[in-house]
Motif scaffolding. Structure first.
Motif: not given
Ligand code: S6P
Ligand code: ZN
Length: 187
Positions: A103-112, A131-146
């Motif tokens: 797949g295709t996407g981003y790991m979106l991360m941020e600190t407090e 450590a200390r980074w929140a994280h979220r997977s974001v799928n920007t493509g047309g197939e599953p982001l695995i």
């Protein structure tokens, strides 16, 4: 003291499954509806599955490693791409590695304290979430982001801040391409 005995499992890079998961869950839109910017689009979307997780059951001890497969499906709510809820680790000083296998996407991360980072994910890209980074997977493509995820046994999940405040950035489609935009001013 280490309680695990050696084991192996088989990853399906196409489906994102483990051959013998100990726990499987699906997160539907209704479980994270308020996280999307467009309430009308949420209401119109029904209640699709946004992502699935296949986990091994490992003792929640500092010396152990949790591992799982994270599968974010393709799609958008309004202009905003399907994404995981995102979290800090409950034990803040614990990092994580994601190895993208499809797949295709981003790991979106941020600190407090207000730092943000979005790293592209494509097959064979390994992302280090410090450590200390929140994280979220974001799928920007047309197939599953695995991704195959590995993190300390005792890390835990803290969804609280993200549930109430959201991430500082959103990833949305603008002019047919992913764009990273501000969600709220830094405090
Ligand atoms: C756990 C790791 C992943 C996520 C999964 C679902 O530390 O980061 O297994 O749990 O991608 O995301 P979330 O934000 O709902 O836990
Ligand atoms: Zn994590």
């Amino acid at each position: 003291m280490f309680l695990s005995t050696p084991f192996s499992d088989v990853i399906d890079r196409v489906e994102g499954t483990l051959a013998s998961p100990d726990n499987v869950y699906e997160r539907h839109l209704s479980a994270m509806a308020e996280m999307y910017e467009d309430a009308e689009a949420v209401a119109a979307a029904g209640d699709p599955v946004i992502y699935k997780v296949y986990e091994k059951k490992i003792p929640e001890l500092a010396g152990e490693l949790q591992w799982c497969m994270s599968v974010t499906l393709p799609g958008k709510i309004g202009r905003e791409y399907y994404m995981t809820k995102g979290h800090f680790h409950e034990v803040r000083d614990t990092a994580e590695i994601y190895l993208c296998v499809r797949g295709t996407g981003y790991m979106l991360m941020e600190t407090e304290d207000g730092q943000s980072k979005a790293l592209e994910m494509n097959p064979d890209v390994a992302v280090y979430v410090p450590a200390r980074w929140a994280h979220r997977s974001v799928n920007t493509g047309g197939e599953p982001l695995i991704s195959f995820c590995v993190y300390p046994g005792d890390a835990g999940h803290d969804y609280g801040t993200i549930e109430t405040e959201g991430f500082r950035k959103r990833i949305v489609e603008i002019d047919g391409r992913p764009a990273i935009i501000d969600n709220r001013p830094s405090s």
